[in-house]
Design a protein around this motif. Structure first.
Motif, PDB file in Angstrom:
ATOM      1  N   LEU A 112       0.829  -1.206   0.000  1.00  0.00           N
ATOM      2  CA  LEU A 112       0.000   0.000   0.000  1.00  0.00           C
ATOM      3  C   LEU A 112       0.869   1.265   0.000  1.00  0.00           C
ATOM      4  CD1 LEU A 112      -2.832  -1.015   2.508  1.00  0.00           C
ATOM      5  CD2 LEU A 112      -2.916  -0.996   0.001  1.00  0.00           C
ATOM      6  N   TYR A 116       0.364   3.871  -3.071  1.00  0.00           N
ATOM      7  CA  TYR A 116      -0.194   5.190  -2.768  1.00  0.00           C
ATOM      8  C   TYR A 116       0.859   6.216  -2.352  1.00  0.00           C
ATOM      9  CZ  TYR A 116      -4.672   2.767  -2.968  1.00  0.00           C
ATOM     10  OH  TYR A 116      -5.752   2.035  -3.384  1.00  0.00           O
ATOM     11  N   ASN A 117       2.130   5.835  -2.405  1.00  0.00           N
ATOM     12  CA  ASN A 117       3.192   6.731  -1.937  1.00  0.00           C
ATOM     13  C   ASN A 117       2.846   7.221  -0.531  1.00  0.00           C
ATOM     14  OD1 ASN A 117       5.645   8.058  -2.245  1.00  0.00           O
ATOM     15  ND2 ASN A 117       4.718   9.887  -3.111  1.00  0.00           N
ATOM     16  N   ALA A 118       2.404   6.279   0.302  1.00  0.00           N
ATOM     17  CA  ALA A 118       1.843   6.602   1.609  1.00  0.00           C
ATOM     18  C   ALA A 118       2.933   6.642   2.688  1.00  0.00           C
ATOM     19  CB  ALA A 118       0.780   5.576   1.988  1.00  0.00           C
ATOM     20  N   PHE A 129      -2.176   8.890   2.904  1.00  0.00           N
ATOM     21  CA  PHE A 129      -1.667   9.407   1.636  1.00  0.00           C
ATOM     22  C   PHE A 129      -2.548  10.545   1.146  1.00  0.00           C
ATOM     23  CE2 PHE A 129      -4.573   5.960   0.693  1.00  0.00           C
ATOM     24  CZ  PHE A 129      -5.329   6.414  -0.373  1.00  0.00           C
ATOM     25  N   LEU A 131      -4.521  12.757  -1.848  1.00  0.00           N
ATOM     26  CA  LEU A 131      -5.224  12.528  -3.108  1.00  0.00           C
ATOM     27  C   LEU A 131      -4.567  13.281  -4.266  1.00  0.00           C
ATOM     28  CD1 LEU A 131      -8.985  12.550  -2.047  1.00  0.00           C
ATOM     29  CD2 LEU A 131      -7.464  10.600  -2.413  1.00  0.00           C
ATOM     30  N   LYS A 133      -1.758  13.335  -6.539  1.00  0.00           N
ATOM     31  CA  LYS A 133      -0.813  12.292  -6.940  1.00  0.00           C
ATOM     32  C   LYS A 133       0.597  12.846  -7.090  1.00  0.00           C
ATOM     33  CE  LYS A 133      -4.370   9.774  -9.517  1.00  0.00           C
ATOM     34  NZ  LYS A 133      -4.763   9.221 -10.835  1.00  0.00           N
ATOM     35  N   PHE A 164      -0.956   5.982  -8.034  1.00  0.00           N
ATOM     36  CA  PHE A 164      -2.205   5.221  -7.907  1.00  0.00           C
ATOM     37  C   PHE A 164      -3.236   5.807  -8.871  1.00  0.00           C
ATOM     38  CE2 PHE A 164      -2.692   8.750  -4.956  1.00  0.00           C
ATOM     39  CZ  PHE A 164      -4.017   9.133  -5.106  1.00  0.00           C
ATOM     40  N   LEU A 167      -8.932   4.776  -5.570  1.00  0.00           N
ATOM     41  CA  LEU A 167      -9.015   4.192  -4.240  1.00  0.00           C
ATOM     42  C   LEU A 167      -9.326   2.702  -4.387  1.00  0.00           C
ATOM     43  CD1 LEU A 167     -10.978   6.998  -2.367  1.00  0.00           C
ATOM     44  CD2 LEU A 167      -8.523   6.543  -2.316  1.00  0.00           C
ATOM     45  N   TYR A 178      -6.154  -2.810  -5.919  1.00  0.00           N
ATOM     46  CA  TYR A 178      -5.486  -1.530  -5.697  1.00  0.00           C
ATOM     47  C   TYR A 178      -4.765  -1.181  -6.998  1.00  0.00           C
ATOM     48  CZ  TYR A 178      -6.255  -3.339  -0.988  1.00  0.00           C
ATOM     49  OH  TYR A 178      -6.827  -3.885   0.142  1.00  0.00           O
TER      50      TYR A 178
END
Length: 211
Positions: A112, A116-118, A129, A131, A133, A164, A167, A178
């Motif tokens: 994840l 998501y580059n979370a 993360f 929204l 991008k 990503f 969602l 994902y």
């Protein structure tokens, strides 16, 4: 001897099973290392020479069997130019842009964070993360295998901006997906084509895995 067209049954494959590998952008794969790429390989460390830092491709794990990697091109429309003497004397093409999309079904924290580059939440519980991008440059190898013949083929995108695409996609009859999307860019690590332009994509056929 020059390459010639002909009938080659081993070049006919089905993408029955597959895997996606990620590495630092502008990383190519040589002949010696290509054979190391197996569907179940957790990672593949590339051979180095001299003082080079070893590069490693990491397997993203379980990808969607329902939403296979898909490539799309935009642009590339043809324009026919005529001379006073001859119609359709020359054809030119608009610039082409390419994208790839693929979906993971492996919703663990490491995956994840990659998709998501979370970042980790407080106390390392959950990830967060934005929204907005933020593309991450990667070299991506998409490997597929025909389990009927055991033959492997692959496509390498050495300079891909990944982010990503949505969602999580929930489903009562399929695995949660994902999705990621990537913008394909030219790579100065790849050779130039016959017209002198840098290439963007490399394809490895069945014979390359046996070379």
């Amino acid at each position: 001897m020059a390459d010639t067209l002909g009938i080659n049954g081993t070049g006919v494959t089905q993408a029955v099973r597959g895997a996606v590998f990620l590495c630092d952008a502008e990383t190519l794969i040589g002949k010696t290392d290509l054979k190391k790429f197996e569907l179940t390989a957790e990672s593949v460390q590339l051979t180095t020479s001299g003082s080079e830092t070893a590069k490693t491709f990491y397997n993203m794990g379980h990808m969607s069997n329902e939403t296979l990697p898909e490539f799309s091109l935009d642009g590339g429309d043809a324009t026919n130019l005529s001379t006073w003497l001859e119609a359709s004397f020359r054809t030119s093409y608009d610039e082409t842009t390419g994208k790839v999309t693929f979906s993971s079904v492996q919703g663990d924290k490491t995956t994840l964070k990659t998709i998501y580059n979370a970042v980790d939440m407080d106390d390392n519980v959950g990830v967060a993360f934005s929204l907005v991008k933020t593309p991450v440059a990667k070299s991506v190898l998409i490997l597929w295998q025909d389990t009927n013949t055991t033959e492997r083929s692959a496509i390498l995108l050495p300079n891909l901006d990944l982010a990503f695409s949505n969602l999580p996609s929930l489903n009562t009859s399929q695995f949660t997906e994902y999705a990621m999307e990537g913008t394909i860019k030219t790579s100065k690590k790849l050779p130039k084509d016959a017209s002198g332009k840098y290439c963007s994509v490399a394809i490895f056929d069945v014979a390359d895995f046996k070379a």
